[in-house]
Design a protein around this motif. Structure first.
Motif, PDB file in Angstrom:
ATOM      1  N   ARG A 172       0.829  -1.211   0.000  1.00 32.00           N
ATOM      2  CA  ARG A 172       0.000   0.000   0.000  1.00 32.00           C
ATOM      3  C   ARG A 172       0.862   1.258   0.000  1.00 32.00           C
ATOM      4  O   ARG A 172       0.514   2.265  -0.595  1.00 32.00           O
ATOM      5  N   LEU A 173       1.971   1.181   0.717  1.00 29.76           N
ATOM      6  CA  LEU A 173       2.884   2.317   0.858  1.00 29.76           C
ATOM      7  C   LEU A 173       4.193   1.949   0.179  1.00 29.76           C
ATOM      8  O   LEU A 173       4.824   0.962   0.550  1.00 29.76           O
ATOM      9  N   THR A 174       4.565   2.730  -0.829  1.00 24.54           N
ATOM     10  CA  THR A 174       5.777   2.432  -1.593  1.00 24.54           C
ATOM     11  C   THR A 174       6.732   3.625  -1.582  1.00 24.54           C
ATOM     12  O   THR A 174       6.321   4.755  -1.318  1.00 24.54           O
ATOM     13  N   ILE A 175       7.961   3.336  -1.911  1.00 27.51           N
ATOM     14  CA  ILE A 175       8.998   4.361  -2.039  1.00 27.51           C
ATOM     15  C   ILE A 175       8.936   4.898  -3.458  1.00 27.51           C
ATOM     16  O   ILE A 175       8.842   4.124  -4.409  1.00 27.51           O
ATOM     17  N   GLU A 176       8.976   6.222  -3.605  1.00 27.63           N
ATOM     18  CA  GLU A 176       8.964   6.863  -4.927  1.00 27.63           C
ATOM     19  C   GLU A 176      10.122   7.854  -4.976  1.00 27.63           C
ATOM     20  O   GLU A 176      10.019   8.947  -4.443  1.00 27.63           O
ATOM     21  N   LEU A 177      11.203   7.460  -5.596  1.00 30.91           N
ATOM     22  CA  LEU A 177      12.374   8.326  -5.668  1.00 30.91           C
ATOM     23  C   LEU A 177      12.371   9.106  -6.980  1.00 30.91           C
ATOM     24  O   LEU A 177      12.301   8.522  -8.053  1.00 30.91           O
ATOM     25  N   CYS A 196      -2.503   5.583   4.781  1.00 32.30           N
ATOM     26  CA  CYS A 196      -2.712   4.874   6.052  1.00 32.30           C
ATOM     27  C   CYS A 196      -4.004   5.274   6.757  1.00 32.30           C
ATOM     28  O   CYS A 196      -4.435   4.599   7.693  1.00 32.30           O
ATOM     29  N   GLY A 197      -4.618   6.386   6.331  1.00 31.69           N
ATOM     30  CA  GLY A 197      -5.904   6.797   6.883  1.00 31.69           C
ATOM     31  C   GLY A 197      -5.849   7.592   8.167  1.00 31.69           C
ATOM     32  O   GLY A 197      -6.892   7.975   8.697  1.00 31.69           O
ATOM     33  N   LEU A 211       4.629  10.688   8.029  1.00 27.79           N
ATOM     34  CA  LEU A 211       5.393   9.437   7.949  1.00 27.79           C
ATOM     35  C   LEU A 211       5.246   8.774   6.585  1.00 27.79           C
ATOM     36  O   LEU A 211       6.238   8.300   6.023  1.00 27.79           O
ATOM     37  N   CYS A 212       4.042   8.738   6.034  1.00 21.97           N
ATOM     38  CA  CYS A 212       3.875   8.183   4.682  1.00 21.97           C
ATOM     39  C   CYS A 212       4.677   9.013   3.683  1.00 21.97           C
ATOM     40  O   CYS A 212       5.309   8.466   2.772  1.00 21.97           O
ATOM     41  N   HIS A 213       4.676  10.337   3.856  1.00 20.95           N
ATOM     42  CA  HIS A 213       5.410  11.210   2.946  1.00 20.95           C
ATOM     43  C   HIS A 213       6.917  10.963   3.067  1.00 20.95           C
ATOM     44  O   HIS A 213       7.635  10.964   2.059  1.00 20.95           O
ATOM     45  N   ASP A 219       9.480   1.715  10.518  1.00 17.54           N
ATOM     46  CA  ASP A 219       8.412   1.035  11.274  1.00 17.54           C
ATOM     47  C   ASP A 219       7.039   1.361  10.692  1.00 17.54           C
ATOM     48  O   ASP A 219       6.162   0.494  10.652  1.00 17.54           O
ATOM     49  N   HIS A 220       6.866   2.597  10.240  1.00 11.65           N
ATOM     50  CA  HIS A 220       5.589   2.983   9.629  1.00 11.65           C
ATOM     51  C   HIS A 220       5.356   2.180   8.350  1.00 11.65           C
ATOM     52  O   HIS A 220       4.252   1.667   8.129  1.00 11.65           O
ATOM     53  N   PHE A 221       6.377   2.058   7.505  1.00 11.43           N
ATOM     54  CA  PHE A 221       6.284   1.244   6.282  1.00 11.43           C
ATOM     55  C   PHE A 221       5.867  -0.184   6.638  1.00 11.43           C
ATOM     56  O   PHE A 221       4.967  -0.751   6.011  1.00 11.43           O
ATOM     57  N   LEU A 222       6.518  -0.773   7.639  1.00 12.45           N
ATOM     58  CA  LEU A 222       6.235  -2.151   8.040  1.00 12.45           C
ATOM     59  C   LEU A 222       4.797  -2.304   8.531  1.00 12.45           C
ATOM     60  O   LEU A 222       4.103  -3.269   8.177  1.00 12.45           O
ATOM     61  N   LYS A 223       4.349  -1.342   9.329  1.00 12.98           N
ATOM     62  CA  LYS A 223       2.996  -1.400   9.891  1.00 12.98           C
ATOM     63  C   LYS A 223       1.939  -1.251   8.792  1.00 12.98           C
ATOM     64  O   LYS A 223       0.995  -2.035   8.720  1.00 12.98           O
TER      65      LYS A 223
END
Length: 163
Positions: free
Chosen positions: A5-10, A47-48, A79-81, A105-109
């Protein structure tokens, strides 16, 4: 790495600092970001979580033509940003500005995954970044081009001498 759901965008290094926030007047940027917040019901679009939001640009990359196209905006929690811009998060962590492990940790959660999944995803993102950073990218603002044109026209009008 599908299913995250949450990915890295470089952003390719040759496109750093090319963003709407820098090229439209502050009032126009405020409209864009507030619209993105409203579209997400004032919650992070990934993440809502409720709270302070940041506006993130959604880019699509054509790796053959080396064109990046702005597709829209999304409201994100900080954190998502930070995950989206993990390279910058690493720099900020080294400078003592933020806690890198909190970002991981946020990515993992959010993704309900292991540290190994994160490390593999990060490695792939940086490999893609290295390849993309070898090229000069053309920036296509897509449907948002008119906001820049309108803003530039308005600012050039205000610079014209009055007769």
């Amino acid at each position: 790495m599908s299913g995250l759901r949450l990915t890295i965008e470089l952003v390719p290094a040759t496109s750093w600092y090319n963003n709407m926030r820098k090229i439209v007047p502050k009032a126009e940027w405020d409209k864009i970001r507030k619209s993105a917040y409203a579209e997400q019901n004032y919650r992070c679009g990934i993440c809502g979580v409720e709270g302070r939001l940041e506006c993130h640009e959604l880019w699509e990359y054509d790796d053959e033509k080396h064109t990046q196209t702005l597709r829209g905006f999304i409201a994100l929690c900080s954190l998502c940003h930070r995950v989206k811009h993990i390279g910058l998060a690493g720099i900020h962590a080294r400078e003592g500005i933020l806690d890198y492990e909190q970002v991981v940790d946020h990515f993992l959660k959010v993704n309900e995954c292991s540290r190994d999944v994160f490390e593999q995803h990060k490695k792939q993102a940086f490999e893609q970044w290295r390849v993309r950073s070898q090229y000069q990218w053309k920036v296509n603002l897509g449907t948002y081009e008119s906001l820049v044109s309108k803003s530039n026209a308005a600012s050039s009008q205000s610079r014209k001498p009055h007769r």
